[in-house]
Motif scaffolding. Sequence first.
Motif, PDB file in Angstrom:
ATOM      1  N   LEU A 173       0.829  -1.211   0.000  1.00  0.00           N
ATOM      2  CA  LEU A 173       0.000   0.000   0.000  1.00  0.00           C
ATOM      3  C   LEU A 173       0.859   1.254   0.000  1.00  0.00           C
ATOM      4  CD1 LEU A 173      -2.824  -1.000   2.535  1.00  0.00           C
ATOM      5  CD2 LEU A 173      -3.016  -0.743   0.047  1.00  0.00           C
ATOM      6  N   ASP A 174       2.065   1.161   0.536  1.00  0.00           N
ATOM      7  CA  ASP A 174       2.982   2.307   0.528  1.00  0.00           C
ATOM      8  C   ASP A 174       3.645   2.516  -0.825  1.00  0.00           C
ATOM      9  OD1 ASP A 174       2.452   2.953   3.125  1.00  0.00           O
ATOM     10  OD2 ASP A 174       4.155   1.837   3.962  1.00  0.00           O
ATOM     11  N   GLY A 175       3.329   1.670  -1.777  1.00  0.00           N
ATOM     12  CA  GLY A 175       3.850   1.862  -3.126  1.00  0.00           C
ATOM     13  C   GLY A 175       5.026   0.984  -3.493  1.00  0.00           C
ATOM     14  N   ASN A 176       5.391   0.041  -2.637  1.00  0.00           N
ATOM     15  CA  ASN A 176       6.508  -0.847  -2.947  1.00  0.00           C
ATOM     16  C   ASN A 176       6.088  -1.930  -3.934  1.00  0.00           C
ATOM     17  OD1 ASN A 176       8.945  -0.248  -1.039  1.00  0.00           O
ATOM     18  ND2 ASN A 176       7.140  -0.101   0.277  1.00  0.00           N
ATOM     19  N   SER A 177       6.966  -2.232  -4.856  1.00  0.00           N
ATOM     20  CA  SER A 177       6.757  -3.389  -5.712  1.00  0.00           C
ATOM     21  C   SER A 177       7.093  -4.645  -4.903  1.00  0.00           C
ATOM     22  CB  SER A 177       7.668  -3.312  -6.941  1.00  0.00           C
ATOM     23  OG  SER A 177       9.040  -3.336  -6.542  1.00  0.00           O
ATOM     24  N   PHE A 178       6.842  -5.815  -5.507  1.00  0.00           N
ATOM     25  CA  PHE A 178       7.182  -7.048  -4.801  1.00  0.00           C
ATOM     26  C   PHE A 178       8.686  -7.124  -4.547  1.00  0.00           C
ATOM     27  CE2 PHE A 178       3.102  -8.696  -6.657  1.00  0.00           C
ATOM     28  CZ  PHE A 178       2.468  -8.856  -5.441  1.00  0.00           C
ATOM     29  N   TYR A 179       9.481  -6.665  -5.508  1.00  0.00           N
ATOM     30  CA  TYR A 179      10.921  -6.646  -5.288  1.00  0.00           C
ATOM     31  C   TYR A 179      11.279  -5.670  -4.177  1.00  0.00           C
ATOM     32  CZ  TYR A 179      15.870  -5.761  -5.955  1.00  0.00           C
ATOM     33  OH  TYR A 179      17.220  -5.607  -5.741  1.00  0.00           O
ATOM     34  N   GLY A 180      10.587  -4.538  -4.121  1.00  0.00           N
ATOM     35  CA  GLY A 180      10.838  -3.582  -3.048  1.00  0.00           C
ATOM     36  C   GLY A 180      10.495  -4.151  -1.683  1.00  0.00           C
ATOM     37  N   VAL A 181       9.400  -4.908  -1.604  1.00  0.00           N
ATOM     38  CA  VAL A 181       9.042  -5.553  -0.342  1.00  0.00           C
ATOM     39  C   VAL A 181      10.121  -6.552   0.060  1.00  0.00           C
ATOM     40  CG1 VAL A 181       7.358  -7.056   0.785  1.00  0.00           C
ATOM     41  CG2 VAL A 181       6.581  -5.258  -0.763  1.00  0.00           C
ATOM     42  N   TYR A 182      10.598  -7.305  -0.929  1.00  0.00           N
ATOM     43  CA  TYR A 182      11.655  -8.283  -0.638  1.00  0.00           C
ATOM     44  C   TYR A 182      12.930  -7.599  -0.152  1.00  0.00           C
ATOM     45  CZ  TYR A 182      15.617 -11.320  -1.723  1.00  0.00           C
ATOM     46  OH  TYR A 182      16.803 -12.016  -1.661  1.00  0.00           O
ATOM     47  N   ARG A 183      13.328  -6.549  -0.847  1.00  0.00           N
ATOM     48  CA  ARG A 183      14.612  -5.903  -0.529  1.00  0.00           C
ATOM     49  C   ARG A 183      14.531  -5.068   0.745  1.00  0.00           C
ATOM     50  NH1 ARG A 183      17.056  -1.047  -1.887  1.00  0.00           N
ATOM     51  NH2 ARG A 183      15.287  -0.430  -3.196  1.00  0.00           N
ATOM     52  N   ARG A 184      13.436  -4.361   0.953  1.00  0.00           N
ATOM     53  CA  ARG A 184      13.351  -3.433   2.080  1.00  0.00           C
ATOM     54  C   ARG A 184      12.770  -4.062   3.339  1.00  0.00           C
ATOM     55  NH1 ARG A 184      11.458  -0.213  -2.330  1.00  0.00           N
ATOM     56  NH2 ARG A 184      12.981   1.384  -2.925  1.00  0.00           N
ATOM     57  N   ILE A 185      11.941  -5.086   3.178  1.00  0.00           N
ATOM     58  CA  ILE A 185      11.259  -5.665   4.331  1.00  0.00           C
ATOM     59  C   ILE A 185      11.778  -7.071   4.639  1.00  0.00           C
ATOM     60  CG2 ILE A 185       9.042  -6.271   5.353  1.00  0.00           C
ATOM     61  CD1 ILE A 185       9.367  -3.294   4.793  1.00  0.00           C
ATOM     62  N   MET A 186      11.698  -7.954   3.661  1.00  0.00           N
ATOM     63  CA  MET A 186      11.985  -9.356   3.916  1.00  0.00           C
ATOM     64  C   MET A 186      13.468  -9.646   4.172  1.00  0.00           C
ATOM     65  SD  MET A 186       9.332 -11.059   4.212  1.00  0.00           S
ATOM     66  CE  MET A 186       7.580 -10.883   3.974  1.00  0.00           C
ATOM     67  N   LEU A 187      14.347  -9.018   3.432  1.00  0.00           N
ATOM     68  CA  LEU A 187      15.770  -9.271   3.652  1.00  0.00           C
ATOM     69  C   LEU A 187      16.216  -8.851   5.052  1.00  0.00           C
ATOM     70  CD1 LEU A 187      17.817  -8.568   0.383  1.00  0.00           C
ATOM     71  CD2 LEU A 187      17.500 -10.713   1.614  1.00  0.00           C
ATOM     72  N   PRO A 188      15.880  -7.636   5.513  1.00  0.00           N
ATOM     73  CA  PRO A 188      16.280  -7.288   6.888  1.00  0.00           C
ATOM     74  C   PRO A 188      15.661  -8.198   7.946  1.00  0.00           C
ATOM     75  CG  PRO A 188      15.735  -5.308   5.639  1.00  0.00           C
ATOM     76  CD  PRO A 188      15.308  -6.474   4.805  1.00  0.00           C
TER      77      PRO A 188
END
Length: 275
Positions: A173-188
């Motif tokens: 909802l904040d505008g992240n793509s699936f790759y953005g979710v992976y890189r910014r959320i899931m990896l950390p």
Amino acid sequence: MRTARLGRWVLALLMTTLALATVYPLLFTANAAMKTRREYILDRFSATTTLRGDNIANAWNSAGMAGYFVNSLIVVGGAVILLLLFGSMAGFALSHLKFRGSRTLFLGCLAGLFIPFQVIMVPLVRTMTAVGLIDTYPGLVVAYVAQFLPFTIYLMTSYYSAIPKDIVDAARLDGNSFYGVYRRIMLPIGLPALLSVGVLDALFCWNDVLIALLMMPSAEHRTLMVGVTALRGQYSSDIPTFASGVIIAAVPVLAVYLVFQRRIADAVTAGSTKG
């Protein structure tokens, strides 16, 4: 109460016996590595009275263990990086991105855990020979990734499945793509699991003999464990030098176990309980 106490004593005795049976071969090997050939022949079981580094230096330099060590670092490092990259991506996709066939794909990854390498080694060698990857670093890295990727995907999927889907939805909802979710959320969030799985993958690759022996037939590209196996034939009459090669190969593994033992336990138990 007495029965419970007796049971604890029996368990402690069994575990102590198991610990001694595990530690003794290492102590015997280290003791043999410190002896001269004459001392070992005269009495192989006696404790050495001096600490010599001649045999270890001979194994490291003359027997080529230094080159084997570098070869292992190259292939293990490359394989672990790719395993963590592909495993974390696949784990995120299979746990949070529901698509047609995702369940079947996950079950296929699980099925890969139950296929012995001996079943696929002939097709693997033929394929690698056809594409010119036999006796190359990339070839062995690809073989390790293919062999251990199902295990990595399973553990990362289990870990990511415990993360609430609301986090992913909020990031979208904040505008992240699936790759953005992976890189910014899931990896950390997944760093603890990545470290645990990475340690296990590194140990699997480092201790491997069969895959490396098939993929790296030349002496120049041997990995450390294959080099130790070859030492047994080259130095069959010089056991102290052979024992020194075993010690060189064992020290990195022992160091990893001592430093990351908690991570290894976490990786082994990953997915066994619900988060």
